[in-house]
Design an enzyme around this catalytic site. Structure first.
Site, PDB file in Angstrom:
ATOM      1  N   ALA A  70       0.866  -1.171   0.000  1.00 18.34           N
ATOM      2  CA  ALA A  70       0.000   0.000   0.000  1.00 18.34           C
ATOM      3  C   ALA A  70       0.911   1.232   0.000  1.00 18.34           C
ATOM      4  O   ALA A  70       2.078   1.152   0.410  1.00 18.34           O
ATOM      5  CB  ALA A  70      -0.886  -0.019   1.237  1.00 18.34           C
ATOM      6  N   GLY A 115       0.458  -4.931   0.935  1.00 19.17           N
ATOM      7  CA  GLY A 115      -0.721  -4.954   0.062  1.00 19.17           C
ATOM      8  C   GLY A 115      -0.479  -5.681  -1.257  1.00 19.17           C
ATOM      9  O   GLY A 115      -1.419  -6.205  -1.860  1.00 19.17           O
ATOM     10  N   GLU A 118      -0.831  -9.227  -0.438  1.00 26.23           N
ATOM     11  CA  GLU A 118      -2.257  -9.439  -0.174  1.00 26.23           C
ATOM     12  C   GLU A 118      -3.061  -9.528  -1.480  1.00 26.23           C
ATOM     13  O   GLU A 118      -3.970 -10.345  -1.601  1.00 26.23           O
ATOM     14  CB  GLU A 118      -2.780  -8.313   0.736  1.00 26.23           C
ATOM     15  CG  GLU A 118      -2.243  -8.489   2.157  1.00 26.23           C
ATOM     16  CD  GLU A 118      -2.404  -7.264   3.043  1.00 26.23           C
ATOM     17  OE1 GLU A 118      -2.074  -6.150   2.588  1.00 26.23           O
ATOM     18  OE2 GLU A 118      -2.853  -7.420   4.190  1.00 26.23           O
ATOM     19  N   GLU A 138       4.790  -4.641   7.299  1.00 23.62           N
ATOM     20  CA  GLU A 138       3.962  -3.653   8.027  1.00 23.62           C
ATOM     21  C   GLU A 138       4.460  -3.369   9.434  1.00 23.62           C
ATOM     22  O   GLU A 138       4.484  -2.217   9.878  1.00 23.62           O
ATOM     23  CB  GLU A 138       2.499  -4.126   8.099  1.00 23.62           C
ATOM     24  CG  GLU A 138       1.726  -3.909   6.810  1.00 23.62           C
ATOM     25  CD  GLU A 138       1.872  -5.044   5.823  1.00 23.62           C
ATOM     26  OE1 GLU A 138       2.781  -5.891   5.994  1.00 23.62           O
ATOM     27  OE2 GLU A 138       1.073  -5.103   4.877  1.00 23.62           O
TER      28      GLU A 138
HETATM   29  N1  CAA Z   1       4.574   3.155  -0.856  1.00 21.47           N
HETATM   30  C1  CAA Z   1       4.997   4.326  -1.395  1.00 21.47           C
HETATM   31  N2  CAA Z   1       6.153   4.445  -2.103  1.00 21.47           N
HETATM   32  C2  CAA Z   1       6.896   3.339  -2.236  1.00 21.47           C
HETATM   33  C3  CAA Z   1       6.531   2.099  -1.702  1.00 21.47           C
HETATM   34  C4  CAA Z   1       5.296   2.031  -0.982  1.00 21.47           C
HETATM   35  N3  CAA Z   1       4.839   0.888  -0.457  1.00 21.47           N
HETATM   36  N4  CAA Z   1       7.486   1.194  -1.993  1.00 21.47           N
HETATM   37  C5  CAA Z   1       8.422   1.848  -2.713  1.00 21.47           C
HETATM   38  N5  CAA Z   1       8.082   3.149  -2.858  1.00 21.47           N
HETATM   39  C6  CAA Z   1       8.811   4.201  -3.564  1.00 21.47           C
HETATM   40  C7  CAA Z   1      10.011   4.660  -2.780  1.00 21.47           C
HETATM   41  O1  CAA Z   1       9.640   5.620  -1.808  1.00 21.47           O
HETATM   42  C8  CAA Z   1      10.870   5.252  -3.867  1.00 21.47           C
HETATM   43  O2  CAA Z   1      10.365   6.526  -4.207  1.00 21.47           O
HETATM   44  P1  CAA Z   1      11.405   7.780  -4.379  1.00 21.47           P
HETATM   45  O3  CAA Z   1      12.166   7.420  -5.627  1.00 21.47           O
HETATM   46  O4  CAA Z   1      10.496   8.943  -4.557  1.00 21.47           O
HETATM   47  O5  CAA Z   1      12.251   7.795  -3.157  1.00 21.47           O
HETATM   48  C9  CAA Z   1      10.584   4.331  -5.057  1.00 21.47           C
HETATM   49  O6  CAA Z   1       9.350   3.673  -4.756  1.00 21.47           O
HETATM   50  C10 CAA Z   1      11.648   3.270  -5.278  1.00 21.47           C
HETATM   51  O7  CAA Z   1      11.812   2.574  -4.068  1.00 21.47           O
HETATM   52  P2  CAA Z   1      13.237   2.413  -3.313  1.00 21.47           P
HETATM   53  O8  CAA Z   1      14.151   3.515  -3.712  1.00 21.47           O
HETATM   54  O9  CAA Z   1      12.952   2.235  -1.865  1.00 21.47           O
HETATM   55  O10 CAA Z   1      13.737   1.060  -3.971  1.00 21.47           O
HETATM   56  P3  CAA Z   1      14.740  -0.003  -3.313  1.00 21.47           P
HETATM   57  O11 CAA Z   1      15.110  -0.942  -4.411  1.00 21.47           O
HETATM   58  O12 CAA Z   1      15.838   0.682  -2.587  1.00 21.47           O
HETATM   59  O13 CAA Z   1      13.850  -0.785  -2.219  1.00 21.47           O
HETATM   60  C11 CAA Z   1      11.890  -1.905  -1.397  1.00 21.47           C
HETATM   61  C12 CAA Z   1      12.764  -1.571  -2.625  1.00 21.47           C
HETATM   62  C13 CAA Z   1      12.655  -2.828  -0.460  1.00 21.47           C
HETATM   63  C14 CAA Z   1      10.645  -2.613  -1.926  1.00 21.47           C
HETATM   64  C15 CAA Z   1      11.532  -0.591  -0.670  1.00 21.47           C
HETATM   65  O14 CAA Z   1      11.000   0.324  -1.634  1.00 21.47           O
HETATM   66  C16 CAA Z   1      10.497  -0.762   0.409  1.00 21.47           C
HETATM   67  O15 CAA Z   1      10.818  -1.211   1.496  1.00 21.47           O
HETATM   68  N6  CAA Z   1       9.228  -0.374   0.126  1.00 21.47           N
HETATM   69  C17 CAA Z   1       8.176  -0.410   1.100  1.00 21.47           C
HETATM   70  C18 CAA Z   1       7.664  -1.821   1.306  1.00 21.47           C
HETATM   71  C19 CAA Z   1       6.570  -1.864   2.377  1.00 21.47           C
HETATM   72  O16 CAA Z   1       6.820  -1.539   3.527  1.00 21.47           O
HETATM   73  N7  CAA Z   1       5.361  -2.306   1.976  1.00 21.47           N
HETATM   74  C20 CAA Z   1       4.248  -2.444   2.888  1.00 21.47           C
HETATM   75  C21 CAA Z   1       3.434  -1.188   2.907  1.00 21.47           C
HETATM   76  S1  CAA Z   1       2.234  -1.177   4.200  1.00 21.47           S
HETATM   77  C22 CAA Z   1       0.932  -2.047   3.581  1.00 21.47           C
HETATM   78  O17 CAA Z   1       0.952  -2.610   2.499  1.00 21.47           O
HETATM   79  C23 CAA Z   1      -0.263  -2.049   4.494  1.00 21.47           C
HETATM   80  C24 CAA Z   1      -1.345  -2.994   4.122  1.00 21.47           C
HETATM   81  O18 CAA Z   1      -1.289  -4.185   4.373  1.00 21.47           O
HETATM   82  C25 CAA Z   1      -2.554  -2.488   3.512  1.00 21.47           C
END
Ligand code: CAA
Length: 265
Positions: A70, A115, A118, A138
């Site tokens: 998400a 998400g 999911e 999360e």
């Molecule tokens: N939401 C918003 N933006 C996201 C994102 C997310 N879930 N995942 C990645 N992005 C964005 C990053 O912020 C980044 O944007 P910028 O270029 O503007 O900084 C871009 O995508 C590229 O990502 P990274 O530079 O972080 O890429 P990476 O290769 O270094 O890392 C990754 C990849 C490990 C997937 C890392 O992006 C990450 O940890 N993302 C978040 C994953 C996460 O926590 N997901 C769960 C969300 S909570 C949820 O889903 C709740 C639910 O159950 C409903």
């Protein structure tokens, strides 16, 4: 073939009864914000009601990700009421996918986190490429899974494995996801993944669509029922299929040693 709607964050291609639905927000690794959730719901609704489509394949338009979760930037400033409503938007989507009469297959390349995992779990079958990574990060954000993860993962791989994945927030690779029963098969790269998944989708699409739809219904509804009620449901659905033209055609084609031409009637 019917016209397909335009979306800001999705691509929909329909070829030979199979729809390829691609989540496309590559700059944020296809993260699901409210707009993408709404568009996904509309697209699945449209595909469910498009009689040319028999199977839907979902994938991500980014070499690195299926869906990285998400949208954290959208969630960051939510209050409790807004967050609950956001979770319910996710639930509406995954419920719709679960209840679709057509099989939905996830083709996961790269990250399927939160998400994204999911969304994949809401699909009927998950295939992955070798570089796929699954997880529920999360808790590292101070929250918990909110689009059905706490419920659907446990139903796929059991409580202990679900507990470990959700409490640690760690990622697992495609092979491990296969070992726990979430992924059915792992392919070398994205091209092989998509080609093989489309082949499987076409194989499913060549079968009797009502038989496939009723089998999906029996499996999904049956797991939440006591065995005797689930078997009654199976018998009823099995019986109804004998009032379809497809059953007559399927068995006639077998006797005549030719390929059946199913009409979905
Ligand atoms: N939401 C918003 N933006 C996201 C994102 C997310 N879930 N995942 C990645 N992005 C964005 C990053 O912020 C980044 O944007 P910028 O270029 O503007 O900084 C871009 O995508 C590229 O990502 P990274 O530079 O972080 O890429 P990476 O290769 O270094 O890392 C990754 C990849 C490990 C997937 C890392 O992006 C990450 O940890 N993302 C978040 C994953 C996460 O926590 N997901 C769960 C969300 S909570 C949820 O889903 C709740 C639910 O159950 C409903």
């Amino acid at each position: 073939r019917e016209d397909v709607m335009e979306y800001n964050n999705l691509k929909v291609e329909i070829k030979d009864s199979v729809a390829l639905l691609t989540v496309s927000r590559p700059k944020v690794l296809n993260a699901l914000n409210s707009e993408v959730l709404k568009e996904l719901e509309c697209a699945f609704y449209e595909l469910e009601n498009n009689s040319d489509v028999k199977v839907v394949v979902v994938t991500g338009d980014c070499e690195k990700a299926f869906v990285a979760g998400a949208d954290i930037k959208e969630m960051a400033n939510m209050n409790a009421i807004e967050a609950e409503s956001f979770a319910k938007k996710g639930h509406a989507l995954i419920r719709f996918v679960r209840n679709m009469s057509k099989p939905v297959i996830a083709a996961v390349n790269g990250y399927a986190l939160g998400g994204g995992f999911e969304l994949a779990l809401a699909c009927d079958i998950i295939y992955a490429s070798k570089n796929a990574k699954f997880g529920f990060p999360e808790v590292t954000l101070g929250i918990m899974p909110g689009f059905g993860g706490t419920q659907n993962l446990v139903r796929v791989c059991g409580e202990k494995i679900a507990n470990e994945l959700i409490f640690t927030g760690k990622m697992i690779d495609a092979q491990k996801a296969k070992e726990i029963g979430a992924v059915v098969e792992v392919f070398e790269d994205k091209e092989m993944l998509i080609n093989s998944v489309m082949e499987t989708a076409n194989k499913i699409a060549s079968n009797g669509p009502i038989g496939v739809a009723y089998a999906k219904k029996a499996i999904l509804t049956g797991v939440n029922l006591p065995l005797s009620e689930a078997l009654d449901l199976e018998a009823s659905l099995f019986g109804i299929l004998f009032s379809t033209e497809d059953q007559k055609e399927g068995m006639k084609a077998f006797v005549e040693k030719r390929k059946a031409e199913f009409k979905g009637k």
